[in-house]
Enzyme design. Sequence first.
Site, mmCIF file in Angstrom:
data_model
loop_
_atom_site.group_PDB
_atom_site.id
_atom_site.type_symbol
_atom_site.label_atom_id
_atom_site.label_comp_id
_atom_site.label_asym_id
_atom_site.label_seq_id
_atom_site.Cartn_x
_atom_site.Cartn_y
_atom_site.Cartn_z
ATOM 1 N N ASP A 133 0.851 -1.186 0.000
ATOM 2 C CA ASP A 133 0.000 0.000 0.000
ATOM 3 C C ASP A 133 0.885 1.233 0.000
ATOM 4 O O ASP A 133 1.985 1.222 0.553
ATOM 5 C CB ASP A 133 -0.930 0.023 1.209
ATOM 6 C CG ASP A 133 -2.077 1.014 1.049
ATOM 7 O OD1 ASP A 133 -2.417 1.358 -0.108
ATOM 8 O OD2 ASP A 133 -2.640 1.447 2.060
ATOM 9 N N GLY A 134 0.406 2.275 -0.645
ATOM 10 C CA GLY A 134 1.071 3.559 -0.652
ATOM 11 C C GLY A 134 0.163 4.597 -0.045
ATOM 12 O O GLY A 134 -1.060 4.462 -0.079
ATOM 13 N N GLU A 142 2.371 3.940 -4.434
ATOM 14 C CA GLU A 142 1.746 2.648 -4.756
ATOM 15 C C GLU A 142 2.693 1.820 -5.631
ATOM 16 O O GLU A 142 2.907 0.633 -5.377
ATOM 17 C CB GLU A 142 0.411 2.857 -5.474
ATOM 18 C CG GLU A 142 -0.668 3.521 -4.638
ATOM 19 C CD GLU A 142 -1.312 2.619 -3.588
ATOM 20 O OE1 GLU A 142 -0.904 1.452 -3.425
ATOM 21 O OE2 GLU A 142 -2.243 3.099 -2.918
ATOM 22 N N ASP A 159 -4.551 -2.264 -3.178
ATOM 23 C CA ASP A 159 -5.817 -1.542 -3.335
ATOM 24 C C ASP A 159 -5.697 -0.450 -4.404
ATOM 25 O O ASP A 159 -6.601 0.360 -4.571
ATOM 26 C CB ASP A 159 -6.300 -0.962 -2.003
ATOM 27 C CG ASP A 159 -5.341 0.069 -1.407
ATOM 28 O OD1 ASP A 159 -4.390 0.500 -2.094
ATOM 29 O OD2 ASP A 159 -5.550 0.439 -0.243
ATOM 30 N N HIS A 170 -8.990 0.197 3.007
ATOM 31 C CA HIS A 170 -9.650 0.643 4.244
ATOM 32 C C HIS A 170 -10.896 -0.184 4.539
ATOM 33 O O HIS A 170 -11.917 0.342 4.963
ATOM 34 C CB HIS A 170 -9.966 2.137 4.180
ATOM 35 C CG HIS A 170 -8.791 2.960 3.769
ATOM 36 N ND1 HIS A 170 -7.761 3.258 4.620
ATOM 37 C CD2 HIS A 170 -8.463 3.510 2.579
ATOM 38 C CE1 HIS A 170 -6.845 3.980 3.979
ATOM 39 N NE2 HIS A 170 -7.246 4.137 2.735
ATOM 40 N N ASP A 185 -1.290 -0.133 5.077
ATOM 41 C CA ASP A 185 -1.671 1.275 5.145
ATOM 42 C C ASP A 185 -1.084 1.925 6.396
ATOM 43 O O ASP A 185 -0.540 3.033 6.339
ATOM 44 C CB ASP A 185 -3.198 1.410 5.138
ATOM 45 C CG ASP A 185 -3.633 2.855 5.206
ATOM 46 O OD1 ASP A 185 -3.351 3.611 4.250
ATOM 47 O OD2 ASP A 185 -4.250 3.252 6.218
#
Length: 150
Positions: free
Chosen positions: A14-15, A52, A74, A129, A139
């Site tokens: 995740d970024g 990302e 994501d 999320h 995250d």
Amino acid sequence: MAENKNKHVIIYTDGACSGNPGPGGFGIILQYGEHRKEISKGFPETTNNRMELLGVITALEALKTPCTVDLYSDSKYVIDAIQKGWAVKWRSKNWMRTPKEPAKNPDLWERLLNLLEVHDVTFHWVKGHAQNENNNRCDELAVNAWKQFK
């Protein structure tokens, strides 16, 4: 048909960015059998899409031998550009999306496409999320990484 003897690795990435551009970071979870490794890094000035991409690249670069990888992200930006062939098309057109519009982040896309020639990667999109514990942890790692620059 030859049997695939590559190690099977599961990766979550995740970024995150505070502002776009702004301070950013990425978080990674690498899983191989019972082994698990977390990686994160922050940058003082970047964009969400670069984070990302860099998360995916850093995770794949951490693999010491060619592997079979299930990679969960994501980021529709990353997933769609690979699964729909956009990144390969941009590269074939000298990093142009259209005759007048350059592709963004060609340096990172080039690195990623080269890594995809080494590793057998299947990309999986996960809702951000949401209820995915590993995505949420990535995250958290990414946010904590950029907070050092706030």
